[in-house]
Design an enzyme around this catalytic site. Sequence first.
Site, PDB file in Angstrom:
ATOM      1  N   ASP A  10     -21.537 -37.169 -24.295  1.00 25.41           N
ATOM      2  CA  ASP A  10     -20.494 -37.291 -25.007  1.00 25.41           C
ATOM      3  C   ASP A  10     -20.672 -36.353 -26.010  1.00 25.41           C
ATOM      4  O   ASP A  10     -21.707 -35.909 -26.357  1.00 25.41           O
ATOM      5  CB  ASP A  10     -20.168 -38.778 -25.704  1.00 25.41           C
ATOM      6  CG  ASP A  10     -18.923 -38.787 -26.684  1.00 25.41           C
ATOM      7  OD1 ASP A  10     -17.867 -38.173 -26.125  1.00 25.41           O
ATOM      8  OD2 ASP A  10     -19.257 -39.033 -27.785  1.00 25.41           O
ATOM      9  N   SER A  11     -19.698 -36.008 -26.863  1.00 19.81           N
ATOM     10  CA  SER A  11     -19.983 -35.065 -28.185  1.00 19.81           C
ATOM     11  C   SER A  11     -21.033 -35.625 -29.003  1.00 19.81           C
ATOM     12  O   SER A  11     -21.520 -35.092 -29.921  1.00 19.81           O
ATOM     13  CB  SER A  11     -18.626 -34.927 -28.644  1.00 19.81           C
ATOM     14  OG  SER A  11     -18.159 -36.011 -29.087  1.00 19.81           O
ATOM     15  N   TYR A  42     -15.433 -32.380 -30.563  1.00 21.51           N
ATOM     16  CA  TYR A  42     -14.877 -31.776 -29.493  1.00 21.51           C
ATOM     17  C   TYR A  42     -13.531 -31.688 -29.459  1.00 21.51           C
ATOM     18  O   TYR A  42     -12.852 -30.676 -28.855  1.00 21.51           O
ATOM     19  CB  TYR A  42     -15.405 -32.168 -28.072  1.00 21.51           C
ATOM     20  CG  TYR A  42     -16.625 -32.074 -27.531  1.00 21.51           C
ATOM     21  CD1 TYR A  42     -17.975 -31.425 -28.433  1.00 21.51           C
ATOM     22  CD2 TYR A  42     -17.000 -32.438 -26.195  1.00 21.51           C
ATOM     23  CE1 TYR A  42     -19.045 -31.363 -27.878  1.00 21.51           C
ATOM     24  CE2 TYR A  42     -18.229 -32.376 -25.788  1.00 21.51           C
ATOM     25  CZ  TYR A  42     -19.424 -31.760 -26.469  1.00 21.51           C
ATOM     26  OH  TYR A  42     -20.436 -31.484 -26.154  1.00 21.51           O
ATOM     27  N   GLY A  43     -12.831 -32.669 -30.010  1.00 20.92           N
ATOM     28  CA  GLY A  43     -11.335 -33.050 -29.940  1.00 20.92           C
ATOM     29  C   GLY A  43     -10.494 -31.717 -30.024  1.00 20.92           C
ATOM     30  O   GLY A  43      -9.366 -31.504 -29.284  1.00 20.92           O
ATOM     31  N   CYS A  73     -16.530 -39.216 -22.199  1.00 22.37           N
ATOM     32  CA  CYS A  73     -15.545 -38.516 -23.188  1.00 22.37           C
ATOM     33  C   CYS A  73     -14.323 -38.221 -22.764  1.00 22.37           C
ATOM     34  O   CYS A  73     -14.446 -37.447 -21.667  1.00 22.37           O
ATOM     35  CB  CYS A  73     -16.524 -37.462 -23.660  1.00 22.37           C
ATOM     36  SG  CYS A  73     -15.599 -36.340 -24.794  1.00 22.37           S
ATOM     37  N   ASN A  74     -13.247 -38.863 -23.348  1.00 26.15           N
ATOM     38  CA  ASN A  74     -11.803 -38.468 -22.613  1.00 26.15           C
ATOM     39  C   ASN A  74     -11.583 -37.019 -22.925  1.00 26.15           C
ATOM     40  O   ASN A  74     -11.084 -36.201 -21.834  1.00 26.15           O
ATOM     41  CB  ASN A  74     -10.817 -39.162 -23.510  1.00 26.15           C
ATOM     42  CG  ASN A  74     -11.045 -40.644 -23.251  1.00 26.15           C
ATOM     43  OD1 ASN A  74     -10.022 -41.335 -22.644  1.00 26.15           O
ATOM     44  ND2 ASN A  74     -11.819 -41.413 -23.749  1.00 26.15           N
ATOM     45  N   THR A  75     -11.986 -36.454 -23.778  1.00 27.54           N
ATOM     46  CA  THR A  75     -11.828 -34.820 -24.021  1.00 27.54           C
ATOM     47  C   THR A  75     -12.408 -34.000 -23.031  1.00 27.54           C
ATOM     48  O   THR A  75     -11.598 -33.191 -22.411  1.00 27.54           O
ATOM     49  CB  THR A  75     -12.218 -34.499 -25.268  1.00 27.54           C
ATOM     50  OG1 THR A  75     -11.836 -35.389 -26.444  1.00 27.54           O
ATOM     51  CG2 THR A  75     -11.788 -33.051 -25.750  1.00 27.54           C
ATOM     52  N   CYS A 184     -10.117 -42.498 -26.677  1.00 26.24           N
ATOM     53  CA  CYS A 184     -11.311 -41.673 -27.209  1.00 26.24           C
ATOM     54  C   CYS A 184     -12.270 -42.625 -27.375  1.00 26.24           C
ATOM     55  O   CYS A 184     -12.165 -43.851 -27.856  1.00 26.24           O
ATOM     56  CB  CYS A 184     -11.115 -41.026 -28.415  1.00 26.24           C
ATOM     57  SG  CYS A 184     -12.631 -40.273 -29.369  1.00 26.24           S
ATOM     58  N   THR A 185     -13.679 -42.320 -26.895  1.00 26.74           N
ATOM     59  CA  THR A 185     -14.751 -43.240 -26.581  1.00 26.74           C
ATOM     60  C   THR A 185     -15.193 -43.711 -27.938  1.00 26.74           C
ATOM     61  O   THR A 185     -15.952 -44.646 -28.220  1.00 26.74           O
ATOM     62  CB  THR A 185     -15.847 -42.954 -25.733  1.00 26.74           C
ATOM     63  OG1 THR A 185     -16.136 -41.541 -25.832  1.00 26.74           O
ATOM     64  CG2 THR A 185     -15.313 -43.013 -24.260  1.00 26.74           C
TER      65      THR A 185
HETATM   66  N1  DGL Z   1     -15.539 -39.250 -27.719  1.00 30.02           N
HETATM   67  C1  DGL Z   1     -14.901 -38.071 -27.128  1.00 30.02           C
HETATM   68  C2  DGL Z   1     -13.396 -38.567 -26.582  1.00 30.02           C
HETATM   69  O1  DGL Z   1     -13.462 -39.581 -25.859  1.00 30.02           O
HETATM   70  C3  DGL Z   1     -14.753 -37.059 -28.075  1.00 30.02           C
HETATM   71  C4  DGL Z   1     -14.382 -36.940 -29.516  1.00 30.02           C
HETATM   72  C5  DGL Z   1     -14.546 -35.770 -30.226  1.00 30.02           C
HETATM   73  O2  DGL Z   1     -15.646 -35.252 -30.278  1.00 30.02           O
HETATM   74  O3  DGL Z   1     -13.740 -35.165 -30.840  1.00 30.02           O
HETATM   75  O4  DGL Z   1     -12.497 -37.841 -26.406  1.00 30.02           O
END
Ligand code: DGL
Length: 271
Positions: A10-11, A42-43, A73-75, A184-185
Amino acid sequence: MNNKPIGLYDSGFGGLSVWRELYWSLPDESLVYLGDGLHCPYGALPPERILELAQRSVEVLIERGCKMIVVACNTATAVAIKCLREKYPDIPFVGLEPAVKPACLTTRSGVVGVVATERSLQAEKFLTTLSKYGEGVEVIKAVGRGFVEAVEANAEAEESTEVVVRRVIEPVIEAGADTIVLGCTHYPFLRGVIDKVIGDRAVRVIDSGEAVEKRVESLLDKYDIRAEDDNDARYEFLTFADEAYAERLSCKAFGREVGPSDDVKCRAIHY
Ligand code: DGL
């Protein structure tokens, strides 16, 4: 049977909400967690950058001998999972997606809120799922502005975090949502604050952690790569930031201080 580790990345801290599900449900499985830390959040990054970071993260996990990779990570899933599957056809990948389907199928008010990063809410896969299951449902998309930063700062209990969370969640509830999807996780770490904002209103909160754990189990069985029952499971935390960040990852994962007696490895990796 295969005692090699499952990799997750993940980020930053977010994917640890998925790590926890695997830790509790699969006690024989070794886990390697990579929380970037250096390029988080990462968003709102450009997709090409997220893809580059995904490839480097997956390379690191493959070098560690991971038998399966969870893009926690969803992103990153939205942007990169298709390319990752094409590039590494021998590795089973599990991705994260906002739980739009169960939300749309079970809402009673007909209004669902999806809170996620900017990039996730624009993703093609997300929009396809929406058009498939969202018919007749009003779906309110909200960017969780400031949520990731609050979790990365371990500021879940701060008053300023409640302000940040309220600003996003309150309008979604006021618009009639009876179901809120955490896409988002990082967001499950804010569950206490989200519940506080909801108060005694009948609003259900859904995240993807449990569904992902089930998916991991089904792929372990499909490829016959479960660890042996008596496997001595090991836990490793990696980051592109520094060793202190890797240690913070381990503490966040276990929800307590982690010391030498825990036999947990924390390492910074050069990006
Ligand atoms: N935890 C991540 C997600 O599920 C990334 C969030 C981020 O870094 O902006 O999207």
